[in-house]
Design an enzyme around this catalytic site. Structure first.
Site, PDB file in Angstrom:
ATOM      1  N   ASP A  65       1.945 -50.632   5.764  1.00 56.41           N
ATOM      2  CA  ASP A  65       0.816 -50.743   6.685  1.00 56.41           C
ATOM      3  C   ASP A  65      -0.447 -50.858   5.830  1.00 56.41           C
ATOM      4  OD1 ASP A  65      -1.165 -50.555   8.517  1.00 56.41           O
ATOM      5  OD2 ASP A  65      -0.505 -48.655   9.411  1.00 56.41           O
ATOM      6  N   LYS A 101      -8.447 -54.585  10.263  1.00 56.11           N
ATOM      7  CA  LYS A 101      -9.749 -54.215   9.695  1.00 56.11           C
ATOM      8  C   LYS A 101     -10.414 -55.291   8.835  1.00 56.11           C
ATOM      9  CE  LYS A 101      -8.728 -49.314  10.149  1.00 56.11           C
ATOM     10  NZ  LYS A 101      -9.466 -48.511  11.083  1.00 56.11           N
ATOM     11  N   TYR A 130      -1.588 -42.640   9.292  1.00 55.06           N
ATOM     12  CA  TYR A 130      -1.879 -43.053  10.668  1.00 55.06           C
ATOM     13  C   TYR A 130      -1.543 -44.532  10.795  1.00 55.06           C
ATOM     14  CZ  TYR A 130      -4.640 -44.122  14.892  1.00 55.06           C
ATOM     15  OH  TYR A 130      -5.053 -44.534  16.132  1.00 55.06           O
TER      16      TYR A 130
HETATM   17  C1  PLP Z   1      -3.482 -47.649   8.345  1.00 57.02           C
HETATM   18  C2  PLP Z   1      -3.784 -47.961   9.769  1.00 57.02           C
HETATM   19  N1  PLP Z   1      -2.863 -48.587  10.507  1.00 57.02           N
HETATM   20  C3  PLP Z   1      -3.079 -48.916  11.786  1.00 57.02           C
HETATM   21  C4  PLP Z   1      -4.274 -48.612  12.389  1.00 57.02           C
HETATM   22  C5  PLP Z   1      -4.505 -48.990  13.820  1.00 57.02           C
HETATM   23  O1  PLP Z   1      -5.386 -50.067  13.869  1.00 57.02           O
HETATM   24  P1  PLP Z   1      -6.242 -50.346  15.196  1.00 57.02           P
HETATM   25  O2  PLP Z   1      -7.209 -49.212  15.326  1.00 57.02           O
HETATM   26  O3  PLP Z   1      -6.893 -51.671  14.919  1.00 57.02           O
HETATM   27  O4  PLP Z   1      -5.303 -50.397  16.327  1.00 57.02           O
HETATM   28  C6  PLP Z   1      -5.266 -47.951  11.666  1.00 57.02           C
HETATM   29  C7  PLP Z   1      -6.560 -47.614  12.282  1.00 57.02           C
HETATM   30  O5  PLP Z   1      -7.331 -46.850  11.788  1.00 57.02           O
HETATM   31  C8  PLP Z   1      -5.020 -47.615  10.320  1.00 57.02           C
HETATM   32  O6  PLP Z   1      -5.915 -46.961   9.585  1.00 57.02           O
END
Ligand code: PLP
Length: 453
Positions: A241, A269, A144
């Site tokens: 990511d 996060k 994700y």
């Molecule tokens: C690996 C990863 N990338 C991107 C995101 C998106 O981040 P945000 O919810 O701060 O937009 C998340 C959110 O859970 C994530 O787990």
């Protein structure tokens, strides 16, 4: 105008005024309908009915230090008295934060701040297309990367939706879905084949180096090495990511642990401990293409980027992560939790894989070995995975009752919290098993499968 008055229960007022009563589709959790959170501190949050929950959900992961960390809160309170958002120029805090991030994260030569992880991954993919002039991006089943169109597909897919575009939302243009190629995680051969056939059309590859949005699937060395080799060979951009793995697993993220350096990295996060902050950083020649530099062709903006309050939270978080034994503590408790949970499932004679990394743990109800790819997880008993977590909540322990979700340990958790977690899990699993057996289940139900965090 809605008919529910201010005298109605809060949850009812929420549902009348807010679609579904919560501010994210990911907070709409079956079985949790009336939870109104009043307060949070350390390892716990408290609802408006006065119930306390020892929290392993951690808002999907930001609070590595625990809720309302006093040092982070003090830094935020101090900056509020000095400066708020001016939307022009830069603040000393932003400069210090950028410099510290560049010191910590191996791939960072330059960095830009966003407010969320989704914005960071959005910009990473658009920049990849801008610099290569190519159309296709690659993601992996189970990963994700946020809510925007290019990555809104093939997260937690049902078995019959594997190997085809599986959007998580309506309203995405088919040509956008077609421009994202989805491959199985840990399948180096599939990566080599795709590049052999379409290498000159691939702008970038985005990957959670550890796909934590499906619990915890550890990467093979061969897989990450292949991603690095193939993208380099074919002139595509490799994006790690690290929104979850960054800072939580190591100060330099998974790239520090694996020794594989991507071209771009996205963060979010854990680095502001719950304040809304994301970042994109990487090779200077790529970062220089953003429009924050005059003449940069990839438009980059955001009213709240680098907001002083959030930057102060990040600086205080990084100071604590650097100066205190946060990783030592959370990793030790993580080991204790995983070992204790394995014993519980052995006692109960229940096939289970307890896995994770450092402060993250997850128990899948399936025979071993540990999963290597998304399709391995189809063997997980979703009924039990969700069912025992619902029973845990009744016992004041909060692991999110959604299939495949990971759990997090913070610096504020103690050994005694972990003992309660292990004892609570034993009781909760027993209670859930008796119900699923009564239902004649035993077999895997896929309820709640099509979810992501
Ligand atoms: C690996 C990863 N990338 C991107 C995101 C998106 O981040 P945000 O919810 O701060 O937009 C998340 C959110 O859970 C994530 O787990």
């Amino acid at each position: 105008m809605n008919a529910v008055g201010t005298g109605a229960p809060l949850a009812e007022r929420a549902r009348a005024a807010i679609p579904g009563g919560v501010n994210s589709g990911q907070r709409s959790v079956p079985g949790i309908t009336d939870l109104v959170v009043a307060r949070a501190e350390g390892a716990r949050f408290f609802d408006t009915e006065g119930r306390a929950y020892t929290d392993y959900h951690a808002a999907f992961g930001p609070q590595l230090l625990g809720h309302n960390d006093p040092d982070v809160s003090a830094a935020v309170a101090a900056v509020i008295r000095e400066v708020d958002l001016c939307g022009v120029g830069v603040t000393p805090g932003e400069i210090e934060l950028a410099e510290r991030l560049i010191e910590l994260v191996p791939s960072f030569e330059q960095v830009l701040l966003t407010s969320t992880g989704s914005e960071a991954t959005f910009h990473a993919l658009r920049l990849s297309r801008a610099v290569t002039g190519r159309r296709l991006v690659v993601k992996f089943q189970g990963c994700y990367h946020g809510w925007h169109d290019a990555v809104s597909l093939n997260v937690i897919s049902a078995e019959d939706a594997l190997n085809r575009p599986d959007p998580i939302s309506a309203g995405i243009l088919p040509e956008v879905l077609e421009s994202t190629v989805v491959l199985p995680f840990n399948d180096a051969e599939a990566v080599r084949r795709l590049f052999a056939d379409h290498g000159d059309q691939i702008a970038g590859v985005i990957v959670e180096p550890v796909p934590h949005n499906i619990g915890c699937v550890l990467p093979t060395d061969e897989f990450l090495i292949t991603l690095r080799e193939q993208t380099t060979q074919h002139g595509a951009i490799l994006i790690f990511d690290e929104v979850i793995t960054g800072f939580r697993h190591a100060l330099g993220g998974w790239q520090e642990i694996s020794g594989i350096t991507p071209d771009l990295t996205t963060l979010g996060k854990a680095f502001a401990n719950g304040f809304p902050l994301g970042a994109i950083g990487g090779r200077a020649d790529l970062m220089q293409q953003f429009s924050s530099r005059p003449g940069g062709s990839a438009f980059f903006a955001g009213t709240y980027n680098g907001a002083p309050v959030v930057v102060a939270a990040a600086l205080a978080t990084l100071t604590k992560l650097t100066e205190q034994p946060v990783h030592e503590h959370t990793f030790r408790l993580g080991e204790l939790a995983r070992a204790g949970l394995r014993e519980v499932f052995a006692e109960l004679d229940l096939p289970a894989v307890v896995t994770g990394y450092g402060s993250i743990f997850v128990s899948y109800f399936m025979p071993g070995p540990a999963p290597r790819t998304y399709s391995d997880l189809l063997a997980n008993r979703a009924d039990l995975f969700v069912g025992y977590r619902r029973k845990l909540i009744e016992r004041g322990i909060f692991e999110l009752p959604l299939n495949l979700k990971r759990s997090h340990i913070s610096y504020a958790h103690t050994e005694s919290d972990i003992e309660q977690l292990i004892d609570g899990t034993r009781d909760a699993v027993r209670a859930a098993l008796s119900e699923t057996t009564e239902l004649g289940a035993g077999a895997s139900t896929m309820g709640g499968l099509v979810r992501e965090s």
